[in-house]
Write an enzyme that holds these catalytic residues in place. Structure first.
Site, PDB file in Angstrom:
ATOM      1  CB  SER A  63      -0.866  -0.010   1.263  1.00  0.00           C
ATOM      2  OG  SER A  63      -1.471   1.249   1.481  1.00  0.00           O
ATOM      3  CE1 TYR A  92      -3.332  -2.208   5.361  1.00  0.00           C
ATOM      4  CE2 TYR A  92      -2.718   0.092   5.087  1.00  0.00           C
ATOM      5  CZ  TYR A  92      -3.171  -1.103   4.557  1.00  0.00           C
ATOM      6  OH  TYR A  92      -3.462  -1.196   3.218  1.00  0.00           O
TER       7      TYR A  92
END
Length: 168
Positions: A63, A92
């Site tokens: 990401s 994350y």
């Protein structure tokens, strides 16, 4: 032999915004799901491919959040959040940065073989990744048709999962 004649693997397990949870082995769950699951599969398949002299493609999904990583600090020594206050977003971010490192290191180690490893960022996508951060949005998406999801994605400036998969 690689199972079922496997020629490639897309490592795309992903969770975001989990409250602090641990795997049975004591690892923080976001890191366990997003990175260690990728690691176990990639290393096993790559080892088999090298041993059998077969081609294998390994793609690890990351990401753009990985750019927010602070792994150059002492945080790199605490990916299981045992010594620092837990931050779901940072967990994350760290896990997605580790996915890039995993692909890069795997490629470095097998560079003289037919194994190719890389990471890819599909971009902002209207997926179920929001199930913990935005549970109402995830609940909406469960019953949406492809057309409804595409409309929501356009409204929010996101891609649909199909668009992200095609790199559109």
């Amino acid at each position: 032999d690689l199972p079922g004649g496997v020629e490639g693997v897309l490592l795309c397990a992903g969770v975001e915004s989990l409250p602090l949870r641990r795997t049975p082995q004591g690892v923080e769950s976001t890191f366990g799901i997003n990175t260690l699951s990728h690691f176990v599969i990639a290393v096993e398949l790559a080892a088999r491919a090298v041993q059998e002299r077969r081609a294998l493609r390994v793609v690890s999904v990351t990401s753009s959040a990985a750019f927010d990583c602070r792994l150059g600090s002492s945080d790199a020594l605490d990916l299981s959040w045992e010594r620092r206050p837990y931050d779901a977003r940072q967990a994350y971010v760290d896990s997605k940065a580790c996915n890039v490192l995993l692909a890069d290191e795997l490629q470095r180690r097998v560079s003289s073989t037919a194994v190719l490893a890389c990471s890819v960022d599909p971009g902002p996508t209207a997926s179920m990744l929001v199930r913990y951060a935005l549970p109402q949005r995830a609940a909406q998406r469960v019953g949406m048709s492809d057309e409804q999801l595409a409309r929501q994605a356009r409204t929010l400036g996101l891609r649909t999962p199909a668009q992200a998969a095609r790199g559109v």
